[in-house]
Motif scaffolding. Structure first.
Motif, short mmCIF file in Angstrom:
data_model
loop_
_atom_site.label_atom_id
_atom_site.label_comp_id
_atom_site.label_asym_id
_atom_site.label_seq_id
_atom_site.Cartn_x
_atom_site.Cartn_y
_atom_site.Cartn_z
N PRO A 1 30.75 27.79 37.40
CA PRO A 1 31.25 29.10 37.37
C PRO A 1 30.58 30.32 37.01
CG PRO A 1 32.64 27.34 36.46
CD PRO A 1 31.48 27.00 36.47
N ILE A 2 30.15 31.52 37.67
CA ILE A 2 29.68 32.62 37.22
C ILE A 2 30.52 33.85 36.72
CG2 ILE A 2 27.51 31.87 38.25
CD1 ILE A 2 28.17 33.92 40.34
N ILE A 3 31.61 33.73 37.46
CA ILE A 3 32.55 35.03 37.17
C ILE A 3 33.98 34.53 37.52
CG2 ILE A 3 32.01 35.70 39.58
CD1 ILE A 3 32.92 38.40 38.82
N HIS A 4 34.85 34.81 36.65
CA HIS A 4 36.05 34.08 36.77
C HIS A 4 37.02 35.50 36.91
CE1 HIS A 4 35.01 30.51 34.65
NE2 HIS A 4 34.64 31.12 33.63
N GLY A 5 38.48 35.08 37.71
CA GLY A 5 39.11 36.24 37.97
C GLY A 5 38.97 36.87 39.26
N CYS A 6 39.76 37.76 39.44
CA CYS A 6 39.47 38.77 40.68
C CYS A 6 40.48 40.05 40.48
CB CYS A 6 40.11 37.93 41.88
SG CYS A 6 39.76 38.73 43.55
N ASP A 7 39.54 41.38 40.88
CA ASP A 7 40.16 42.64 40.95
C ASP A 7 40.72 42.95 42.12
OD1 ASP A 7 39.41 42.60 38.31
OD2 ASP A 7 37.56 43.74 38.56
N LYS A 8 40.92 42.23 43.28
CA LYS A 8 41.22 42.94 44.52
C LYS A 8 42.75 42.92 44.74
CE LYS A 8 36.98 42.60 45.50
NZ LYS A 8 36.20 43.97 45.44
N PHE A 9 43.54 41.90 43.96
CA PHE A 9 45.08 42.07 44.12
C PHE A 9 45.56 42.14 45.66
CE2 PHE A 9 44.05 43.47 39.97
CZ PHE A 9 45.12 42.81 39.09
N CYS A 10 45.02 41.36 46.64
CA CYS A 10 45.40 41.08 47.95
C CYS A 10 46.89 40.80 47.73
CB CYS A 10 44.80 40.33 48.65
SG CYS A 10 42.83 40.78 48.69
N THR A 11 47.75 41.30 48.72
CA THR A 11 49.12 41.17 48.79
C THR A 11 49.66 39.74 49.03
OG1 THR A 11 49.41 41.70 50.80
CG2 THR A 11 49.70 43.46 49.57
N PHE A 12 48.94 39.02 49.46
CA PHE A 12 48.92 37.57 49.72
C PHE A 12 48.40 36.47 48.58
CE2 PHE A 12 45.18 38.50 52.11
CZ PHE A 12 44.30 37.54 51.43
N CYS A 13 47.80 37.03 47.77
CA CYS A 13 47.04 36.13 46.89
C CYS A 13 47.72 36.18 45.21
CB CYS A 13 45.68 36.42 46.92
SG CYS A 13 44.69 35.30 46.01
N ILE A 14 47.80 34.99 44.75
CA ILE A 14 48.28 35.22 43.14
C ILE A 14 47.28 35.07 42.27
CG2 ILE A 14 48.26 32.58 43.10
CD1 ILE A 14 51.20 32.97 41.64
N ILE A 15 45.83 34.74 42.74
CA ILE A 15 44.73 34.37 41.86
C ILE A 15 44.70 35.62 40.70
CG2 ILE A 15 42.32 34.46 41.72
CD1 ILE A 15 43.61 32.01 42.64
N PRO A 16 44.68 36.80 41.07
CA PRO A 16 44.45 37.84 39.66
C PRO A 16 45.68 37.62 38.82
CG PRO A 16 44.26 39.08 42.09
CD PRO A 16 44.93 37.53 42.18
N TYR A 17 46.88 37.15 39.20
CA TYR A 17 47.89 37.12 38.22
C TYR A 17 47.78 35.80 37.28
CZ TYR A 17 49.91 40.84 41.31
OH TYR A 17 49.72 41.96 42.06
N ARG A 18 47.10 34.79 38.02
CA ARG A 18 46.79 33.72 37.15
C ARG A 18 45.66 33.49 36.27
NH1 ARG A 18 51.36 33.62 37.43
NH2 ARG A 18 53.02 32.08 38.44
N ARG A 19 44.55 33.99 37.14
CA ARG A 19 43.25 33.91 36.54
C ARG A 19 42.79 35.13 35.82
NH1 ARG A 19 39.96 29.10 37.58
NH2 ARG A 19 40.96 27.70 38.96
N GLY A 20 43.53 36.06 36.02
CA GLY A 20 43.13 37.39 35.41
C GLY A 20 41.97 38.16 36.20
N ARG A 21 41.56 39.24 35.69
CA ARG A 21 40.74 40.24 35.96
C ARG A 21 39.32 39.74 35.79
NH1 ARG A 21 43.11 45.34 36.44
NH2 ARG A 21 41.39 45.98 37.77
#
Length: 216
Positions: free
Chosen positions: A139-159
């Motif tokens: 893994p080289i980068i964790h989380g996501c900043d996109k906050f797509c309406t259908f995706c829970i990733i930013p709320y679970r893996r963070g920014r």
């Protein structure tokens, strides 16, 4: 305690997380077991991107309840995207689970096992790396900043948080030394790599640096 079982659902990021947890458990003297019945430590690494994946996790969690009831010394842990910052609802739903861990947060389980096994975890656990194999993941980068309406990733893996180039290169070197021939660089959004690093490195810089790692 001498054995563990990890059940992983979902993406390659979850697989990479599980392998790093395996690294920690191995350094504590625990060995993998083929089934939950034979393990002292049972870990479910969850995914909730799709309902079918979440349903599989819930089914597996439910099946572990009798094992825990028969042997209270077993440690049951739930990690991954099903676990958010607050675990009150999960604790009510699965009261027999000993520890809940958000993605990449292995310390709660490590601390619990350290207490039960009377181990100084700070002294015996070194870098957590992927399982040595012909091909593996970094893994080289964790989380996501996109906050797509259908995706829970930013709320679970963070920014988004990028790992330093030197840290990734060192991990690649360690894996090559152990016989790995192919490495896949992972992230929810690899194109964003480096935007949060102070030295302004980007994905191109990382690929150049990793490419220079000597092959075994």
């Amino acid at each position: 305690m001498d054995g563990y079982y990890i059940w992983t659902v979902g993406c390659q990021m979850n697989k990479a997380d599980s392998e790093r947890l395996e690294s920690a458990l191995g350094q504590m003297g625990l060995a993998p077991r083929p089934s939950p019945k034979e393990a002292d430590v049972i870990v479910l690494n969850s995914c909730v991107v799709r309902q079918s994946a979440e349903d599989r996790v819930v089914g597996m969690m439910t099946s572990l309840k009798p094992l825990k009831q028969r042997n209270q010394d077993k440690v049951v842990a739930l990690m991954g995207c099903m676990v958010g910052p607050k675990t009150d609802d999960l604790e009510k739903r699965f009261p027999y689970v000993d520890v809940f861990m958000q993605p990449q947060q292995y310390q709660p389980l490590i601390d619990l096992l350290g207490e039960r096994m009377d181990i100084d975890t700070e002294g015996c656990i070194g870098p957590l790396v992927a399982r040595p194999d012909v091909a593996t993941y970094i893994p080289i980068i964790h989380g996501c900043d996109k906050f797509c309406t259908f995706c829970i990733i930013p709320y679970r893996r963070g920014r988004e948080v990028s790992r330093p180039v030197a840290e990734i290169v060192r991990e690649a070197e360690m894996l090559v030394e152990r016989g790995v021939k192919e490495v896949t660089l992972l992230g929810q959004n690899v194109d964003s790599y480096g935007h949060d690093l102070p030295d302004e490195h980007d994905l191109g810089d990382l690929l150049t640096a990793v490419n220079d790692v000597s092959r075994a």
